[in-house]
Design a protein around this motif. Sequence first.
Motif, PDB file in Angstrom:
ATOM      1  N   GLU A 203       0.673  -1.115  -0.032  1.00 39.91           N
ATOM      2  CA  GLU A 203       0.073   0.038   0.188  1.00 39.91           C
ATOM      3  C   GLU A 203       0.968   1.238   0.037  1.00 39.91           C
ATOM      4  OE1 GLU A 203      -2.647   0.477   3.383  1.00 39.91           O
ATOM      5  OE2 GLU A 203      -3.999   1.629   2.295  1.00 39.91           O
ATOM      6  N   CYS A 204       0.463   2.168  -0.842  1.00 40.34           N
ATOM      7  CA  CYS A 204       1.366   3.422  -0.965  1.00 40.34           C
ATOM      8  C   CYS A 204       0.526   4.617  -0.562  1.00 40.34           C
ATOM      9  CB  CYS A 204       1.838   3.708  -2.465  1.00 40.34           C
ATOM     10  SG  CYS A 204       2.855   4.906  -2.771  1.00 40.34           S
ATOM     11  N   SER A 205       0.771   5.214   0.612  1.00 36.77           N
ATOM     12  CA  SER A 205      -0.231   6.310   1.015  1.00 36.77           C
ATOM     13  C   SER A 205       0.333   7.884   1.097  1.00 36.77           C
ATOM     14  CB  SER A 205      -0.389   5.951   2.456  1.00 36.77           C
ATOM     15  OG  SER A 205      -1.084   4.708   2.831  1.00 36.77           O
ATOM     16  N   LEU A 206      -0.513   8.608   0.800  1.00 39.45           N
ATOM     17  CA  LEU A 206       0.146  10.170   0.927  1.00 39.45           C
ATOM     18  C   LEU A 206      -1.073  10.917   1.828  1.00 39.45           C
ATOM     19  CD1 LEU A 206       0.453  10.546  -2.734  1.00 39.45           C
ATOM     20  CD2 LEU A 206       2.287  10.841  -1.089  1.00 39.45           C
ATOM     21  N   GLN A 207      -0.427  11.660   2.646  1.00 41.28           N
ATOM     22  CA  GLN A 207      -1.203  12.598   3.298  1.00 41.28           C
ATOM     23  C   GLN A 207      -1.125  14.156   2.899  1.00 41.28           C
ATOM     24  OE1 GLN A 207      -1.276  12.076   7.654  1.00 41.28           O
ATOM     25  NE2 GLN A 207      -2.891  13.300   8.043  1.00 41.28           N
ATOM     26  N   LYS A 208      -2.232  14.877   2.630  1.00 43.75           N
ATOM     27  CA  LYS A 208      -2.205  16.246   2.318  1.00 43.75           C
ATOM     28  C   LYS A 208      -3.281  16.884   3.081  1.00 43.75           C
ATOM     29  CE  LYS A 208      -2.584  19.185  -1.952  1.00 43.75           C
ATOM     30  NZ  LYS A 208      -2.837  18.935  -3.496  1.00 43.75           N
ATOM     31  N   ASN A 209      -2.920  18.015   3.515  1.00 43.84           N
ATOM     32  CA  ASN A 209      -4.099  18.889   4.142  1.00 43.84           C
ATOM     33  C   ASN A 209      -4.950  18.070   5.143  1.00 43.84           C
ATOM     34  OD1 ASN A 209      -3.305  21.043   2.977  1.00 43.84           O
ATOM     35  ND2 ASN A 209      -4.656  20.610   1.322  1.00 43.84           N
ATOM     36  N   GLY A 210      -4.237  16.946   6.089  1.00 41.89           N
ATOM     37  CA  GLY A 210      -4.888  15.993   6.740  1.00 41.89           C
ATOM     38  C   GLY A 210      -5.631  14.962   6.207  1.00 41.89           C
ATOM     39  N   ILE A 211      -5.791  14.903   4.947  1.00 41.63           N
ATOM     40  CA  ILE A 211      -6.501  13.693   4.257  1.00 41.63           C
ATOM     41  C   ILE A 211      -5.610  12.860   3.544  1.00 41.63           C
ATOM     42  CG2 ILE A 211      -8.026  13.425   2.091  1.00 41.63           C
ATOM     43  CD1 ILE A 211      -8.933  16.323   2.481  1.00 41.63           C
ATOM     44  N   ASN A 212      -5.843  11.610   4.083  1.00 48.00           N
ATOM     45  CA  ASN A 212      -4.878  10.398   3.448  1.00 48.00           C
ATOM     46  C   ASN A 212      -5.451   9.676   2.240  1.00 48.00           C
ATOM     47  OD1 ASN A 212      -2.777   8.777   4.023  1.00 48.00           O
ATOM     48  ND2 ASN A 212      -4.191   7.111   4.361  1.00 48.00           N
TER      49      ASN A 212
ATOM     50  N   ILE B 108     -10.127   6.579   0.175  1.00 48.69           N
ATOM     51  CA  ILE B 108     -10.150   7.760   0.279  1.00 48.69           C
ATOM     52  C   ILE B 108     -11.001   7.765   1.454  1.00 48.69           C
ATOM     53  CG2 ILE B 108      -9.514   8.465  -1.910  1.00 48.69           C
ATOM     54  CD1 ILE B 108     -12.612   9.151  -2.410  1.00 48.69           C
ATOM     55  N   PRO B 109     -10.757   9.019   2.373  1.00 50.93           N
ATOM     56  CA  PRO B 109     -11.793   9.100   3.459  1.00 50.93           C
ATOM     57  C   PRO B 109     -13.401   9.185   3.107  1.00 50.93           C
ATOM     58  CG  PRO B 109      -9.911  10.508   3.398  1.00 50.93           C
ATOM     59  CD  PRO B 109      -9.974  10.049   2.101  1.00 50.93           C
ATOM     60  N   ASP B 110     -14.170   8.760   3.794  1.00 51.40           N
ATOM     61  CA  ASP B 110     -15.514   8.833   3.463  1.00 51.40           C
ATOM     62  C   ASP B 110     -16.064  10.467   3.568  1.00 51.40           C
ATOM     63  OD1 ASP B 110     -15.903   9.347   5.991  1.00 51.40           O
ATOM     64  OD2 ASP B 110     -16.884   7.504   6.622  1.00 51.40           O
ATOM     65  N   SER B 111     -15.203  11.384   4.052  1.00 51.79           N
ATOM     66  CA  SER B 111     -15.450  12.567   3.974  1.00 51.79           C
ATOM     67  C   SER B 111     -15.282  13.340   2.678  1.00 51.79           C
ATOM     68  CB  SER B 111     -15.075  13.561   5.304  1.00 51.79           C
ATOM     69  OG  SER B 111     -13.466  13.462   5.033  1.00 51.79           O
ATOM     70  N   THR B 112     -14.655  12.606   1.538  1.00 48.25           N
ATOM     71  CA  THR B 112     -14.530  13.208   0.511  1.00 48.25           C
ATOM     72  C   THR B 112     -14.927  12.353  -0.626  1.00 48.25           C
ATOM     73  OG1 THR B 112     -12.456  11.583   0.108  1.00 48.25           O
ATOM     74  CG2 THR B 112     -11.822  13.605   1.262  1.00 48.25           C
ATOM     75  N   VAL B 113     -14.954  13.015  -1.978  1.00 48.35           N
ATOM     76  CA  VAL B 113     -15.479  12.422  -3.216  1.00 48.35           C
ATOM     77  C   VAL B 113     -14.371  12.301  -4.251  1.00 48.35           C
ATOM     78  CG1 VAL B 113     -17.182  12.663  -4.920  1.00 48.35           C
ATOM     79  CG2 VAL B 113     -17.841  13.174  -2.749  1.00 48.35           C
TER      80      VAL B 113
END
Length: 129
Positions: free
Chosen positions: A22-31, A52-57
């Motif tokens: 798994e390759c993960s990135l975090q930007k502005n608190g969004i992973n 992606i977080p469920d708070s995003t689309v």
Amino acid sequence: MYLDNSVDINSSNQCLVDGTKECSLQKNGINVSVQFEQKIELEEALNFVVKIPDSTVLDNMWVQGVNMYMGKTAVIIDSSKTIGSYHHHLSQLFLGACSEPNMKWQLVVQIVDSEQNIQSYFFNFETHY
């Protein structure tokens, strides 16, 4: 909503895909993360998961060549499901062969955050033949 179609290939928000890890990135608190299900090869259907977080689309996804311009290669979303607080998008892409034996690629994932801003995440990988 701000839309930027001219995504910078050399953005600092990048992750190097290492096989099926798994390759993960975090930007502005969004992973955002990507994980391929098999070795990345040319002219094969490549299955992977974008989380992606469920708070995003999820707004848009494509693959582009880094060391040779190949245009934008479409990514197909086969299905989506929510697990915990993340949307899992089961996706597929197909990379065509070209004259360059060692290709560098970049999967661009664009999401819309809770403030309706588009954020781009860059996942780099290579193919060899």
